[in-house]
Structure formats: C-alpha cells, structure tokens
Write a protein that holds these residues in place. Structure first.
Motif, PDB file in Angstrom:
ATOM      1  N   ASP A  83      67.751  45.509  92.433  1.00 21.31           N
ATOM      2  CA  ASP A  83      68.317  46.544  91.580  1.00 21.31           C
ATOM      3  C   ASP A  83      69.493  45.944  90.810  1.00 21.31           C
ATOM      4  O   ASP A  83      69.882  44.807  91.048  1.00 21.31           O
ATOM      5  CB  ASP A  83      68.783  47.729  92.422  1.00 21.31           C
ATOM      6  N   GLY A  84      70.038  46.727  89.871  1.00 22.98           N
ATOM      7  CA  GLY A  84      71.239  46.302  89.175  1.00 22.98           C
ATOM      8  C   GLY A  84      71.054  45.612  87.853  1.00 22.98           C
ATOM      9  O   GLY A  84      71.779  44.659  87.539  1.00 22.98           O
TER      10      GLY A  84
ATOM     11  N   GLU B 180      73.047  39.348  85.027  1.00 20.33           N
ATOM     12  CA  GLU B 180      72.786  40.054  86.286  1.00 20.33           C
ATOM     13  C   GLU B 180      71.432  39.596  86.820  1.00 20.33           C
ATOM     14  O   GLU B 180      70.414  39.657  86.111  1.00 20.33           O
ATOM     15  CB  GLU B 180      72.776  41.565  86.081  1.00 20.33           C
TER      16      GLU B 180
ATOM     17  N   VAL C 246      68.465  40.373  89.005  1.00 21.82           N
ATOM     18  CA  VAL C 246      67.927  41.632  89.534  1.00 21.82           C
ATOM     19  C   VAL C 246      66.834  41.323  90.551  1.00 21.82           C
ATOM     20  O   VAL C 246      65.643  41.291  90.233  1.00 21.82           O
ATOM     21  CB  VAL C 246      67.396  42.520  88.403  1.00 21.82           C
TER      22      VAL C 246
ATOM     23  N   ARG D  37      62.734  48.738  86.851  1.00 23.96           N
ATOM     24  CA  ARG D  37      64.003  48.761  86.134  1.00 23.96           C
ATOM     25  C   ARG D  37      63.953  48.316  84.680  1.00 23.96           C
ATOM     26  O   ARG D  37      64.964  48.445  83.979  1.00 23.96           O
ATOM     27  CB  ARG D  37      65.034  47.908  86.892  1.00 23.96           C
TER      28      ARG D  37
ATOM     29  N   ARG E  36      76.214  50.001  83.201  1.00 26.33           N
ATOM     30  CA  ARG E  36      76.663  48.677  83.616  1.00 26.33           C
ATOM     31  C   ARG E  36      77.180  47.883  82.412  1.00 26.33           C
ATOM     32  O   ARG E  36      78.173  47.164  82.509  1.00 26.33           O
ATOM     33  CB  ARG E  36      75.496  47.936  84.279  1.00 26.33           C
TER      34      ARG E  36
ATOM     35  N   SER F  62      69.563  40.449  81.781  1.00 25.29           N
ATOM     36  CA  SER F  62      69.045  40.864  83.093  1.00 25.29           C
ATOM     37  C   SER F  62      67.916  39.911  83.451  1.00 25.29           C
ATOM     38  O   SER F  62      66.939  39.792  82.704  1.00 25.29           O
ATOM     39  CB  SER F  62      68.514  42.301  83.034  1.00 25.29           C
TER      40      SER F  62
END
Length: 370
Positions: free
Chosen positions: A299-300, A294, A296, A341, A306, A328
């Motif tokens: 966000d996410g 992912e 980032v 995050r 997730r 991430s």
C-alpha cells in the motif's frame, strides 16, 4: 489421429506444473488458471498435440474451446484406453452436434454426462488463455481463420505438451521448463521470471548499488527489492545524473548521503519528519529535479493526499516544489498492490514496475502534455 497418445495426467498436476511454468507473481492469471489446466488436460487426453515446426491443418487432431470444457474426471480416470480416448476426442471436436455426441458416448460408458465447466466459459478460454499461449508458442491454431471460428482449430505444441509428462519430475522437470521458457518466451517475460528468482534469493538482505558506486544493504522484503530496482534500473535509465539523497526503511532506518553535499544544494533533511521511501535528485537536469519515490509493496502509492503531504514536506526541507516529481513503484502490474492502487495515483505523477524496467506510466492532464 496420432499413432500414440500422450501420457495421461490429472488436472491438479497440470495446474501445479502450469503455475510453475508461468508463476502467478510474474504472469497474468489467464495463462495458468484452473480453466487453462482443464484445457491442457483435455488436449493431452485427446492427443491434440502438434510438432512445434508443423502448420496446423484439419487433418491434425485439433479441438474447440468447448471440447476442453466437456472432459470430466470420471472419463479421465476410467476411460484410459487409446481407442476410448480417440472416440472421445472425435465426438467432442466434431463439426456438428459435438456436445450431443459427447453426451451419448459418455452415457454409453455407463457414466453420467457432467461437464466440469459451462459452455459460456469458452470465450475467456479462447480470448485470454489461448491467445496468451499462442503468443508464447505453447499452442497453435489453424491459420487464416476468424477469432470466433466455430470449429476445431487448436492444438498444443509438442515442446509445451512434453512439460506435462508425468515421467518428467524433479530437477529434470525444472531444467526442461527453463529450457522451454528460454526458447519461447520474450525478453519481458524472461525479465519477470528472473525478477521472481531474485526475490526468492534475497532472503537476508538486499544489496543496492548506488549511482556513486557505493553499496547499501537494505532489510529483506519487497519494498527493498522495489527500491533496488528504482535506483539501479529506473534512475540509471531515466535520469541524466542521479544522486540518491535518502532511502527510508522500516524501523526508522534512514540512509542520508553526505550532509555537506546537501548543504551545497540548499536542502535540509529532517529525519524526524515524514519521509518518502527514497529521494533521488537528477543533478544533470536544469534545474535539478527531485524525484520523490514510494515503493508500493502492499500500500502507499502517491495518491492526492500523499502528494500534498510530500509537497509540504519538500517545502519544509527547502526543496522547491516546482522541481518535485513523484514516482509510485510496484513489483508488477500483476501484483495485488498494483491492481488495487493504480486507480489511486495522483494526477501529475508516474508509475513504474520492477518486472518491466524499460517502461513507465504517466498520469497527467492532457492539456499539460501538449
């Protein structure tokens, strides 16, 4: 005292140049914050500048952190003669009763003594800003003194101080900043600066070179830049034999490699279902490991929810969940997305930063790492 003092420059201009030298996107805010600009302005005003190859002694013009906090705008703009500047630094950097002496001097000039910062801010200035500058050759200190040494001990290096000369502007200033950074910053700092430059250049598309030698053009933006770094740098360094299975972009754009290859792996990619930003398989591992990535940008990250969704997705695609690993990827530890995050990372996952490509974070249970 030095025979001649540096040219005067205002705090706002110092701050602008400081943030050009150390862009906020690439460096910790402590090296280019308003408090740091205040300190540089005060040291330039008082002539606390030493040659790069000199050793600081008590015979040099040196300052305490509090010295820098007491230079007020009214003094900076009205008391510009060399003898006035020298009188101010002598009072503000005195071994004893420095604040009282500074106040008496300022009031003798028919000005109200009104320091722009409280004395309590000397500790972050000393422990964060000065410490970071010292590591980068922007400032020097008396050798062999304690961290909390109470007397004057700091001075700007002449090469760093020269970057704030108001006569140095335009392309010449840019060239001087670049030369100073090349001479004084470490490899990781230079990587951060280069990463920021690349970000500015990639305004129209981001070209990614895949492990098989092919290229793929992604939509411009931070997510694409992160994915480019993951594929070209992280995967090349971390994995034995990486193959990019999918790259997802905004607008439902999905790149999937040869379906026949996926069939040989026994993997079915359903583009209509949830997709991670990238799926990379390390076919050089035994068994082959599937890295779910992912990017980032805002966000996410791979948080617990997730991670559960992605594991369910992997099962649906006929991917053995025991072979799944999660990454991430962020622009920088200094970037807002990482600061917000990082705390959300799921246990059993990894994190990576584009501007520190040779490093990786692992968030795992201690018992699993034994």
């Amino acid at each position: 005292m030095p025979e001649s003092l540096p040219p005067l420059v205002g705090v706002d201009e110092v701050l602008r140049r400081l943030q050009t030298i150390f862009p906020r996107e690439a460096f910790d805010a402590a090296v280019s914050n308003p408090l740091g600009a205040q300190a540089i302005t005060a040291m330039l005003y008082g002539g606390a500048v030493i040659a790069d190859d000199d050793v600081v002694t008590k015979q040099h013009t040196i300052v305490k952190p509090t010295t820098c906090l007491w230079l007020q705008e009214s003094v900076l703009v009205t008391r510009t003669a060399d003898d006035e500047r020298r009188a101010w630094i002598a009072a503000a950097a005195a071994h004893s009763n420095a604040k009282k002496k500074t106040q008496e001097l300022v009031e003798s000039w028919d000005l109200t003594f009104h320091p722009p910062y409280k004395d309590g801010t000397r500790e972050p200035l000393r422990d964060e800003t000065f410490a970071a500058w010292l590591d980068r050759g922007a400032i020097k200190s008396l050798p062999d003194v304690q961290t909390n040494y109470p007397n004057a001990r700091w001075a700007l290096t002449s090469s760093f101080a020269s970057l704030f000369d108001p006569a140095l502007t335009g392309p010449e200033l840019g060239t001087a900043i670049e030369a100073w950074r090349t001479a004084h910053l470490g490899r990781l700092d230079l990587v951060r600066v280069q990463t920021l430059r690349d970000r500015d250049r990639e305004a129209h598309s981001v070209e990614v070179r895949l492990p098989n030698g092919r290229t793929r053009h992604l939509e411009p933006g931070d997510s694409s830049r992160i994915l480019k770094g993951v594929i070209e740098q992280w995967a090349a360094e971390r994995l034995a034999d990486p193959v990019v299975l999918t790259i997802s972009e905004p607008g439902d754009k999905v790149y999937v490699i040869d379906d026949a290859f996926l069939a040989r792996l026994g993997i079915l990619i359903d583009q209509r279902s949830l997709l991670p930003d990238a799926v990379i398989i390390d076919i050089g591992a035994d068994p082959a490991m599937v890295w779910i990535v992912e990017a980032v940008a805002s966000d996410g990250p791979v948080n617990e929810g997730r991670r559960a969704d992605l594991l369910a997705w992997a099962v649906d695609q006929r991917i053995d969940p025991n072979t799944c690993r999660f990454l991430s990827a962020f622009l920088s530890r200094n970037h807002s997305a990482a600061r917000r995050r990082l705390k959300d990372l799921a246990v059993g996952t990894y994190a990576w930063y584009l501007d520190e490509p040779s490093r990786e974070l692992s968030w795992h249970e201690i018992s699993e790492e034994r």
